[in-house]
Design a protein around this motif. Structure first.
Motif, PDB file in Angstrom:
ATOM      1  N   THR A  65      -0.209  26.228  25.596  1.00 52.17           N
ATOM      2  CA  THR A  65       0.134  26.746  26.913  1.00 52.17           C
ATOM      3  C   THR A  65      -1.062  26.563  27.833  1.00 52.17           C
ATOM      4  O   THR A  65      -2.206  26.442  27.369  1.00 52.17           O
ATOM      5  CB  THR A  65       0.508  28.243  26.834  1.00 52.17           C
ATOM      6  OG1 THR A  65       0.755  28.738  28.147  1.00 52.17           O
ATOM      7  CG2 THR A  65      -0.610  29.049  26.205  1.00 52.17           C
ATOM      8  N   THR A  66      -0.792  26.529  29.115  1.00 52.91           N
ATOM      9  CA  THR A  66      -1.863  26.421  30.097  1.00 52.91           C
ATOM     10  C   THR A  66      -2.336  27.799  30.554  1.00 52.91           C
ATOM     11  O   THR A  66      -3.255  27.907  31.363  1.00 52.91           O
ATOM     12  CB  THR A  66      -1.400  25.624  31.325  1.00 52.91           C
ATOM     13  OG1 THR A  66      -0.243  26.259  31.896  1.00 52.91           O
ATOM     14  CG2 THR A  66      -1.047  24.191  30.931  1.00 52.91           C
ATOM     15  N   THR A  67      -1.722  28.861  30.045  1.00 48.46           N
ATOM     16  CA  THR A  67      -2.097  30.225  30.404  1.00 48.46           C
ATOM     17  C   THR A  67      -3.011  30.807  29.334  1.00 48.46           C
ATOM     18  O   THR A  67      -3.222  30.217  28.272  1.00 48.46           O
ATOM     19  CB  THR A  67      -0.861  31.121  30.561  1.00 48.46           C
ATOM     20  OG1 THR A  67      -0.325  31.425  29.259  1.00 48.46           O
ATOM     21  CG2 THR A  67       0.208  30.421  31.393  1.00 48.46           C
ATOM     22  N   GLU A  68      -3.516  32.010  29.605  1.00 47.63           N
ATOM     23  CA  GLU A  68      -4.385  32.681  28.645  1.00 47.63           C
ATOM     24  C   GLU A  68      -3.611  33.348  27.518  1.00 47.63           C
ATOM     25  O   GLU A  68      -4.195  33.767  26.520  1.00 47.63           O
ATOM     26  CB  GLU A  68      -5.228  33.727  29.368  1.00 47.63           C
ATOM     27  CG  GLU A  68      -4.419  34.813  30.041  1.00 47.63           C
ATOM     28  CD  GLU A  68      -5.275  35.804  30.806  1.00 47.63           C
ATOM     29  OE1 GLU A  68      -4.705  36.799  31.305  1.00 47.63           O
ATOM     30  OE2 GLU A  68      -6.490  35.576  30.912  1.00 47.63           O
ATOM     31  N   HIS A  69      -2.290  33.432  27.658  1.00 47.99           N
ATOM     32  CA  HIS A  69      -1.455  34.052  26.618  1.00 47.99           C
ATOM     33  C   HIS A  69      -1.101  32.991  25.569  1.00 47.99           C
ATOM     34  O   HIS A  69       0.036  32.527  25.478  1.00 47.99           O
ATOM     35  CB  HIS A  69      -0.202  34.665  27.241  1.00 47.99           C
ATOM     36  CG  HIS A  69      -0.504  35.768  28.198  1.00 47.99           C
ATOM     37  ND1 HIS A  69      -0.707  37.072  27.788  1.00 47.99           N
ATOM     38  CD2 HIS A  69      -0.692  35.776  29.540  1.00 47.99           C
ATOM     39  CE1 HIS A  69      -0.984  37.835  28.837  1.00 47.99           C
ATOM     40  NE2 HIS A  69      -0.982  37.065  29.914  1.00 47.99           N
ATOM     41  N   ASP A  70      -2.121  32.616  24.764  1.00 47.42           N
ATOM     42  CA  ASP A  70      -1.999  31.456  23.888  1.00 47.42           C
ATOM     43  C   ASP A  70      -1.661  31.796  22.440  1.00 47.42           C
ATOM     44  O   ASP A  70      -1.779  30.963  21.556  1.00 47.42           O
ATOM     45  CB  ASP A  70      -3.283  30.623  23.937  1.00 47.42           C
ATOM     46  CG  ASP A  70      -4.527  31.446  23.574  1.00 47.42           C
ATOM     47  OD1 ASP A  70      -4.398  32.681  23.397  1.00 47.42           O
ATOM     48  OD2 ASP A  70      -5.604  30.846  23.472  1.00 47.42           O
TER      49      ASP A  70
END
Length: 213
Positions: A65-70
């Motif tokens: 993912t490109t978000t911090e919620h990986d």
């Protein structure tokens, strides 16, 4: 912004940005969106997800993912008991990078001049136009705490479900008028039917229900 034209009028309530994770009812596999029959939870904090997995099944794993919620957990639970903190709903037409081209409530657009809504007034035509990418789709955002683990922090649930949009008005109204969080369940309901050609079809719809008392 309430969904005035098609669904019942409701006030809007806003939540905190202090979010530790997201509740998701779907995922992408090989670039294709897949509806899930049990909840998927994502977070940037593996310790949060370890407790989620212990309570609702599944294993903590990394995902791209490109978000911090990986990190994510594919739980075994299709129903979650939650404290419903805030609900916000509107219609939105997405553009590049998921930035909305326009936002409306079914009557007027969210701009300085409150321009008239450009979406079809007929529900069926509206849905078809939204599917074609020429009209706004429902955008529903709920902020919750897990009832069994309220100290974990807040989770965000985002949905574009027309079925949920049709029922969210009274819930949004109740949350906005409440002095604090409301007890609720958030449930993934499987809907099955057979076409005229005898083919089996199914989809999963999210349901949010308030708990009395």
């Amino acid at each position: 912004m309430p969904l005035n034209r098609i669904f019942e009028t409701a006030k809007t309530s806003f939540g905190s940005d202090d979010i530790v994770g997201y509740l998701k009812s779907g995922m992408q596999i090989d670039g294709r969106p897949i509806a899930l029959s049990s909840w998927r939870v994502t977070s940037g904090d593996p310790e949060v997800l370890e407790l989620v997995a212990k309570s609702f099944g599944g294993e903590v794993e990394k995902w791209e993912t490109t978000t911090e919620h990986d990190h994510q957990v594919l739980t075994e639970a299709n129903t979650l008991s939650v404290e419903l903190i805030s609900v916000q709903s509107n219609f939105a037409l997405g553009g590049r990078a998921n930035k909305p081209i326009r936002i409306c409530d079914g009557i007027s657009q969210q701009d300085d001049s409150k321009s008239p809504c450009a979406c079809p007034s007929d529900t069926k035509e509206h849905k078809e136009a939204a599917k074609a990418g020429t009209a706004c789709s429902p955008s529903i955002r709920a902020l919750v705490r897990l009832s069994d683990h309220p100290d974990l922090g807040m989770f965000r649930y985002v949905s574009g479900s027309w079925q949920l949009a049709q029922s969210i008005g009274p819930i949004e109204d109740a949350v906005s008028e409440a002095d604090g969080p409301l007890k609720a369940t958030i449930f993934l309901e499987k809907v099955e039917w057979e076409t005229k050609q005898g083919q089996s079809r199914a989809f999963t719809k999210p349901v949010i229900s308030l708990i009395d008392g």
